[in-house]
Motif scaffolding. Structure first.
Motif, short mmCIF file in Angstrom:
data_model
loop_
_atom_site.label_atom_id
_atom_site.label_comp_id
_atom_site.label_asym_id
_atom_site.label_seq_id
_atom_site.Cartn_x
_atom_site.Cartn_y
_atom_site.Cartn_z
N TRP A 226 0.85 -1.19 0.00
CA TRP A 226 0.00 0.00 0.00
C TRP A 226 0.89 1.24 0.00
N LEU A 227 0.40 2.30 -0.65
CA LEU A 227 1.01 3.62 -0.56
C LEU A 227 -0.05 4.59 -0.06
N VAL A 228 0.31 5.38 0.94
CA VAL A 228 -0.65 6.33 1.49
C VAL A 228 -0.72 7.55 0.58
N SER A 229 -1.93 7.86 0.12
CA SER A 229 -2.15 9.05 -0.70
C SER A 229 -2.57 10.24 0.17
N GLN A 230 -3.34 9.95 1.21
CA GLN A 230 -3.83 11.00 2.12
C GLN A 230 -4.10 10.40 3.48
N GLY A 231 -3.80 11.15 4.53
CA GLY A 231 -4.06 10.68 5.88
C GLY A 231 -2.86 9.97 6.50
N LEU A 232 -3.14 9.30 7.63
CA LEU A 232 -2.08 8.64 8.40
C LEU A 232 -2.52 7.23 8.77
N VAL A 233 -1.54 6.33 8.80
CA VAL A 233 -1.79 4.93 9.14
C VAL A 233 -0.85 4.53 10.26
N LYS A 234 -1.40 3.80 11.22
CA LYS A 234 -0.61 3.32 12.35
C LYS A 234 -0.30 1.84 12.14
N LEU A 235 0.97 1.47 12.30
CA LEU A 235 1.40 0.08 12.17
C LEU A 235 1.75 -0.45 13.55
N THR A 236 1.18 -1.58 13.90
CA THR A 236 1.39 -2.13 15.24
C THR A 236 1.58 -3.63 15.20
N THR A 237 2.10 -4.16 16.30
CA THR A 237 2.16 -5.60 16.54
C THR A 237 1.75 -5.83 17.99
N MET A 238 1.75 -7.09 18.38
CA MET A 238 1.36 -7.42 19.75
C MET A 238 2.54 -8.02 20.49
N LEU A 249 4.48 5.08 11.94
CA LEU A 249 3.40 5.99 11.57
C LEU A 249 3.62 6.35 10.11
N VAL A 250 2.68 5.95 9.26
CA VAL A 250 2.86 6.09 7.82
C VAL A 250 2.03 7.26 7.31
N GLY A 251 2.73 8.24 6.75
CA GLY A 251 2.07 9.41 6.20
C GLY A 251 2.01 9.37 4.68
N PRO A 252 1.61 10.47 4.04
CA PRO A 252 1.50 10.52 2.59
C PRO A 252 2.79 10.12 1.89
N ASP A 253 2.62 9.33 0.80
CA ASP A 253 3.72 8.84 -0.06
C ASP A 253 4.59 7.79 0.62
N MET A 254 4.16 7.29 1.78
CA MET A 254 4.95 6.27 2.46
C MET A 254 4.29 4.90 2.27
N PRO A 255 5.11 3.83 2.11
CA PRO A 255 4.56 2.50 1.85
C PRO A 255 4.43 1.66 3.12
N PHE A 256 3.54 0.68 3.06
CA PHE A 256 3.46 -0.33 4.10
C PHE A 256 2.82 -1.58 3.50
N GLY A 257 3.01 -2.70 4.19
CA GLY A 257 2.45 -3.96 3.71
C GLY A 257 3.09 -5.14 4.41
N SER A 258 2.42 -6.27 4.36
CA SER A 258 2.94 -7.46 5.05
C SER A 258 4.20 -7.99 4.39
N SER A 259 4.42 -7.64 3.12
CA SER A 259 5.64 -8.09 2.44
C SER A 259 6.87 -7.33 2.90
N LEU A 260 6.68 -6.25 3.67
CA LEU A 260 7.80 -5.45 4.15
C LEU A 260 8.18 -5.79 5.58
N THR A 261 7.63 -6.88 6.11
CA THR A 261 7.94 -7.26 7.48
C THR A 261 8.00 -8.77 7.59
N SER A 262 8.70 -9.23 8.62
CA SER A 262 8.74 -10.67 8.91
C SER A 262 7.96 -11.01 10.18
N LEU A 263 7.28 -10.00 10.74
CA LEU A 263 6.50 -10.22 11.95
C LEU A 263 5.25 -11.04 11.65
N TYR A 264 4.93 -11.98 12.53
CA TYR A 264 3.74 -12.80 12.33
C TYR A 264 2.48 -11.98 12.57
N THR A 265 2.52 -11.13 13.59
CA THR A 265 1.38 -10.25 13.88
C THR A 265 1.73 -8.85 13.40
#
Length: 391
Positions: A226-238, A249-265
């Motif tokens: 995912w790429l953020v176009s507008q707004g903010l996204v919070k990334l967390t684990t347990m 904390l992912v802001g505009p133009d920043m990427p996130f996704g499960s393929s960018l981490t090795s965490l199970y949660t």
């Protein structure tokens, strides 16, 4: 001799035999046994010939029908060959042109009749003829379709980039007896790609986006990011004790996704009221160096933020962790206002406690202390404003 002529001759023979049979009956006294037997055999043979003629008539009609169908099919394929939108050329195994359609004549600026008998290599620019000749020699020993790109040139025209698909025609012994060439002018496509390569690539531009409201969980697909176009996204684990741990904390133009981490949660939550994100498949990124480069620079931004969060968690005192966290938020999400720098995101005390590895009660107490000291204040929407003199 055609079937009709053969049939007329059979009928004439049959007529003569009939006359001979009548004449022979008058003189049959001299040989009473021989002539009837002979004429009987001749009659049987005549009938057999007539049957053969009928069968030949039937076979001839079937052959004519088959021939007509073959001619129709042949004309259909000739029309497909002749009026194909792309240049199509058939050569012998040595590359000499046997057939060429209208598109080939237009591409090389020559009549079809003039193309026949010419070596295809004469339409390859001189600097690439050696490589083309080597490829031609290899094609004689291959039995599958090959693709290549060469620079070609027609009569009196400019050179052009050509995409070629060549397929050999193989005889029973496995030797190539002909080569079929599909030639396309791809100069326009190549120029377009060069223009794209020389311009900046915006991964978000002209892509459909999806909208999520505050607190909504954003689904993660391992085959895309995912790429953020507008707004903010919070990334967390347990954590092991069930507490939420802030990862980013992912802001505009920043990427996130499960393929960018090795965490199970791993969970992504919309942090602002109107979060817009676009999805980009990993396959598309792998197939576009320009897009991959643009995504890489944005991943690098995430990496720097992650390292900052690690450095914050390494601070021994909680108040130092909170102070460094506020500095990070100021740097990435700060907006200048009259009183100082306003944080565009509104984190709860629980969010700050998670980021600072402490409890919500401790964060509430420390924020109250900073407010009493005049280092921070809150606006009407509970956004933190950091005094520039203190931060």
């Amino acid at each position: 001799m055609n079937v009709e002529t053969f049939a007329k001759q059979i009928e004439a023979i049959h007529g003569r035999l009939h006359k001979l049979y009548k004449g022979a009956n008058a003189t049959a006294l001299a040989h009473p046994d021989l002539l009837p037997v002979a004429f009987k055999e001749l009659g049987t043979a005549s009938e057999a010939l007539q049957i053969a003629v009928e069968e030949l008539y039937q076979q001839n009609e079937e052959l004519l029908s088959t021939r007509s169908q073959i001619e129709i099919q042949h004309q259909r394929y000739m029309d497909l060959f002749e009026f194909a939108p792309d240049a199509y050329v058939v050569t012998d195994a040595q590359g000499k042109i046997r057939e060429a359609n209208r598109a080939a004549a237009s591409l090389f600026n020559l009549s079809q009749d003039y193309l026949v008998g010419k070596p295809l290599i004469v339409f390859v620019v001189e600097s690439e003829r050696w490589a083309f000749r080597s490829e031609l020699n290899r094609q004689r020993h291959k039995d599958r379709v090959q693709e290549l790109e060469v620079v070609m040139q027609g009569r009196g025209g400019q050179s052009f980039d050509a995409s070629i698909r060549v397929a050999p025609a193989i005889d029973r012994r496995g030797y190539a007896i002909a080569l079929r060439w599909l030639i396309r002018d791809i100069s326009t496509q190549k120029r377009t790609l060069r223009i794209i390569d020389t311009t900046d690539c915006d991964p978000i531009c002209d892509r459909p986006f999806q909208v999520y409201t505050k607190g909504e969980i954003i689904p993660l697909n391992p085959q895309s990011i995912w790429l953020v176009s507008q707004g903010l996204v919070k990334l967390t684990t347990m954590s092991e004790n069930g507490h939420e741990v802030l990862l980013g904390l992912v802001g505009p133009d920043m990427p996130f996704g499960s393929s960018l981490t090795s965490l199970y949660t791993y969970q992504a939550t919309a942090l602002s009221k109107d979060v817009r994100v676009v999805s980009i498949s990993l396959t598309e990124i792998a197939g576009s160096p320009k897009l991959a480069q643009a995504i890489f620079s944005k991943i690098n931004q995430r990496l720097r933020q992650t390292e900052s969060l690690l450095a914050i968690s390494g601070q021994r005192r909680v108040k130092d962790r909170l102070y460094q966290m506020l500095l990070l938020l100021k740097h990435e999400f700060g907006e200048s206002v009259a009183q100082g720098t306003r944080l565009s995101i509104r984190l709860t005390h629980e969010d700050l406690a998670s980021a600072c590895c402490t409890t919500r009660v401790t964060i509430t107490r420390l924020l109250s202390k900073l407010q009493q000291q005049g280092k921070i204040l809150f606006d009407s929407k509970s956004h933190i404003i950091l005094k520039n003199t203190e931060f």
